[in-house]
Enzyme design. Structure first.
Site, PDB file in Angstrom:
ATOM      1  N   LYS A   9       0.832  -1.199   0.000  1.00  0.00           N
ATOM      2  CA  LYS A   9       0.000   0.000   0.000  1.00  0.00           C
ATOM      3  C   LYS A   9       0.878   1.265   0.000  1.00  0.00           C
ATOM      4  O   LYS A   9       2.087   1.187   0.224  1.00  0.00           O
ATOM      5  CB  LYS A   9      -0.935  -0.049   1.219  1.00  0.00           C
ATOM      6  CG  LYS A   9      -1.954  -1.205   1.156  1.00  0.00           C
ATOM      7  CD  LYS A   9      -2.784  -1.286   2.437  1.00  0.00           C
ATOM      8  CE  LYS A   9      -3.860  -2.361   2.353  1.00  0.00           C
ATOM      9  NZ  LYS A   9      -4.628  -2.481   3.627  1.00  0.00           N
ATOM     10  N   TYR A  49     -12.235  -2.800  -3.159  1.00  0.00           N
ATOM     11  CA  TYR A  49     -12.784  -2.888  -1.803  1.00  0.00           C
ATOM     12  C   TYR A  49     -14.317  -2.851  -1.788  1.00  0.00           C
ATOM     13  O   TYR A  49     -14.911  -2.457  -0.781  1.00  0.00           O
ATOM     14  CB  TYR A  49     -12.222  -1.767  -0.930  1.00  0.00           C
ATOM     15  CG  TYR A  49     -10.808  -2.024  -0.437  1.00  0.00           C
ATOM     16  CD1 TYR A  49     -10.498  -3.172   0.306  1.00  0.00           C
ATOM     17  CD2 TYR A  49      -9.782  -1.117  -0.682  1.00  0.00           C
ATOM     18  CE1 TYR A  49      -9.218  -3.415   0.772  1.00  0.00           C
ATOM     19  CE2 TYR A  49      -8.488  -1.352  -0.214  1.00  0.00           C
ATOM     20  CZ  TYR A  49      -8.211  -2.500   0.516  1.00  0.00           C
ATOM     21  OH  TYR A  49      -6.931  -2.730   0.987  1.00  0.00           O
ATOM     22  N   PHE A  57     -15.494   3.312   7.478  1.00  0.00           N
ATOM     23  CA  PHE A  57     -14.128   3.712   7.111  1.00  0.00           C
ATOM     24  C   PHE A  57     -13.868   3.623   5.612  1.00  0.00           C
ATOM     25  O   PHE A  57     -12.738   3.859   5.167  1.00  0.00           O
ATOM     26  CB  PHE A  57     -13.105   2.863   7.879  1.00  0.00           C
ATOM     27  CG  PHE A  57     -13.247   1.365   7.684  1.00  0.00           C
ATOM     28  CD1 PHE A  57     -12.730   0.727   6.568  1.00  0.00           C
ATOM     29  CD2 PHE A  57     -13.904   0.587   8.634  1.00  0.00           C
ATOM     30  CE1 PHE A  57     -12.850  -0.638   6.382  1.00  0.00           C
ATOM     31  CE2 PHE A  57     -14.029  -0.793   8.468  1.00  0.00           C
ATOM     32  CZ  PHE A  57     -13.506  -1.406   7.332  1.00  0.00           C
ATOM     33  N   THR A  91      -5.450  -8.079  10.481  1.00  0.00           N
ATOM     34  CA  THR A  91      -5.828  -6.789   9.879  1.00  0.00           C
ATOM     35  C   THR A  91      -5.330  -5.618  10.729  1.00  0.00           C
ATOM     36  O   THR A  91      -4.769  -4.657  10.207  1.00  0.00           O
ATOM     37  CB  THR A  91      -7.364  -6.718   9.723  1.00  0.00           C
ATOM     38  OG1 THR A  91      -7.765  -7.792   8.874  1.00  0.00           O
ATOM     39  CG2 THR A  91      -7.802  -5.397   9.124  1.00  0.00           C
ATOM     40  N   ASN A 112      -1.834  -0.048   7.336  1.00  0.00           N
ATOM     41  CA  ASN A 112      -1.292  -1.387   7.628  1.00  0.00           C
ATOM     42  C   ASN A 112      -0.461  -1.976   6.491  1.00  0.00           C
ATOM     43  O   ASN A 112      -0.301  -3.196   6.401  1.00  0.00           O
ATOM     44  CB  ASN A 112      -2.393  -2.321   8.128  1.00  0.00           C
ATOM     45  CG  ASN A 112      -3.477  -2.572   7.109  1.00  0.00           C
ATOM     46  OD1 ASN A 112      -3.422  -2.047   5.994  1.00  0.00           O
ATOM     47  ND2 ASN A 112      -4.460  -3.382   7.472  1.00  0.00           N
ATOM     48  N   HIS A 115      -1.758  -5.479   1.497  1.00  0.00           N
ATOM     49  CA  HIS A 115      -3.000  -6.221   1.261  1.00  0.00           C
ATOM     50  C   HIS A 115      -2.659  -7.640   0.831  1.00  0.00           C
ATOM     51  O   HIS A 115      -1.668  -7.853   0.134  1.00  0.00           O
ATOM     52  CB  HIS A 115      -3.808  -5.548   0.134  1.00  0.00           C
ATOM     53  CG  HIS A 115      -4.906  -6.433  -0.390  1.00  0.00           C
ATOM     54  ND1 HIS A 115      -6.126  -6.539   0.237  1.00  0.00           N
ATOM     55  CD2 HIS A 115      -4.944  -7.296  -1.436  1.00  0.00           C
ATOM     56  CE1 HIS A 115      -6.875  -7.421  -0.422  1.00  0.00           C
ATOM     57  NE2 HIS A 115      -6.187  -7.894  -1.442  1.00  0.00           N
ATOM     58  N   GLU A 126      -9.396 -10.465  -7.688  1.00  0.00           N
ATOM     59  CA  GLU A 126      -8.448  -9.348  -7.547  1.00  0.00           C
ATOM     60  C   GLU A 126      -7.334  -9.420  -8.595  1.00  0.00           C
ATOM     61  O   GLU A 126      -6.923  -8.391  -9.141  1.00  0.00           O
ATOM     62  CB  GLU A 126      -7.870  -9.336  -6.125  1.00  0.00           C
ATOM     63  CG  GLU A 126      -8.921  -8.954  -5.088  1.00  0.00           C
ATOM     64  CD  GLU A 126      -8.516  -9.218  -3.640  1.00  0.00           C
ATOM     65  OE1 GLU A 126      -7.379  -9.650  -3.395  1.00  0.00           O
ATOM     66  OE2 GLU A 126      -9.367  -8.990  -2.752  1.00  0.00           O
TER      67      GLU A 126
HETATM   68  P1  DAT Z   1      -7.568  -7.244   5.447  1.00  0.00           P
HETATM   69  O1  DAT Z   1      -6.790  -6.130   4.785  1.00  0.00           O
HETATM   70  O2  DAT Z   1      -6.789  -7.835   6.601  1.00  0.00           O
HETATM   71  O3  DAT Z   1      -8.049  -8.273   4.470  1.00  0.00           O
HETATM   72  P2  DAT Z   1     -10.285  -6.217   5.486  1.00  0.00           P
HETATM   73  O4  DAT Z   1     -10.415  -6.801   4.124  1.00  0.00           O
HETATM   74  O5  DAT Z   1     -11.321  -6.547   6.491  1.00  0.00           O
HETATM   75  O6  DAT Z   1      -8.858  -6.583   6.128  1.00  0.00           O
HETATM   76  O7  DAT Z   1     -10.213  -4.633   5.388  1.00  0.00           O
HETATM   77  C1  DAT Z   1      -9.512  -4.027   4.323  1.00  0.00           C
HETATM   78  C2  DAT Z   1      -8.743  -2.855   4.869  1.00  0.00           C
HETATM   79  O8  DAT Z   1      -9.644  -1.891   5.401  1.00  0.00           O
HETATM   80  C3  DAT Z   1      -7.799  -3.187   6.032  1.00  0.00           C
HETATM   81  O9  DAT Z   1      -6.553  -3.695   5.592  1.00  0.00           O
HETATM   82  C4  DAT Z   1      -7.666  -1.872   6.702  1.00  0.00           C
HETATM   83  C5  DAT Z   1      -9.053  -1.265   6.529  1.00  0.00           C
HETATM   84  N1  DAT Z   1      -9.875  -1.544   7.717  1.00  0.00           N
HETATM   85  C6  DAT Z   1     -10.434  -2.719   8.068  1.00  0.00           C
HETATM   86  N2  DAT Z   1     -11.104  -2.624   9.226  1.00  0.00           N
HETATM   87  C7  DAT Z   1     -10.951  -1.336   9.616  1.00  0.00           C
HETATM   88  C8  DAT Z   1     -11.397  -0.578  10.725  1.00  0.00           C
HETATM   89  N3  DAT Z   1     -12.141  -1.132  11.685  1.00  0.00           N
HETATM   90  N4  DAT Z   1     -11.039   0.729  10.792  1.00  0.00           N
HETATM   91  C9  DAT Z   1     -10.297   1.308   9.829  1.00  0.00           C
HETATM   92  N5  DAT Z   1      -9.834   0.650   8.738  1.00  0.00           N
HETATM   93  C10 DAT Z   1     -10.168  -0.647   8.642  1.00  0.00           C
HETATM   94 MG    MG Z   2      -9.407  -8.105   2.924  1.00  0.00          MG
END
Ligand code: DAT
Ligand code: MG
Length: 148
Positions: A9, A49, A57, A91, A112, A115, A126
């Protein structure tokens, strides 16, 4: 062989973590099938996404992913989707064990650094989205030193 979509990212790129992050997957033995450095349009970020579009968020997430260039990576290997997620960590970096990428390189969930696809189905979706031109044929000569 299974494939996954990994993306460094914008924060990972700006913090010069491209090499250390890529190193972990390549040293493990996964095969590189796609690699590119690109800026992300708002529509690509929103499509990537899409399943999070109702989350509070979502707007901040799209803004973050489009804030600078990313590195798009396609990897191939045995169980690479699940094992890749293990290498990445949870995550929320606060819940990621030391030794994982998120555990070692970042602090906040909204920054973070990486991805990784969460299932074989989302990986295929994807990869199609980020590598519409297809992947690169790349069969290492020493594959028998990685797989028995
Ligand atoms: P991951 O990236 O571990 O697959 P995800 O697909 O649930 O997690 O979410 C995608 C991204 O969105 C994640 O890397 C960071 C952001 N995100 C997820 N949960 C969040 C939250 N509670 N607050 C802020 N950003 C969040
Ligand atoms: Mg994800």
């Amino acid at each position: 062989m299974e494939r996954t979509y990994i993306m460094i990212k914008p924060d990972g790129v700006q913090r010069n973590l491209i090499a250390p992050i890529l190193e972990r997957f390549l040293a493990k033995g996964y095969i590189l099938r796609g690699l590119k450095f690109l800026t992300v349009s708002k529509s690509l970020a929103e499509t990537h996404y899409a399943d999070l579009s109702s989350k509070p968020f979502f707007g901040a997430l799209v803004e973050y992913i489009t804030s600078g260039p990313v590195v798009a990576i396609a990897l191939e290997g045995k169980d690479v989707v699940a094992q890749g997620r293990k290498i990445i960590g949870a995550t929320n970096p606060a819940a990621s064990a030391p030794g994982t990428i998120r555990g070692d390189f970042c602090i906040e969930v909204g920054r973070n650094v990486i991805h990784g696809s969460d299932s074989v189905e989302s990986a295929e979706r994807e990869l199609g989205l980020w590598f519409p031109e297809g992947l690169v044929d790349n069969t290492p000569v020493l594959l028998s030193q990685i797989y028995e």
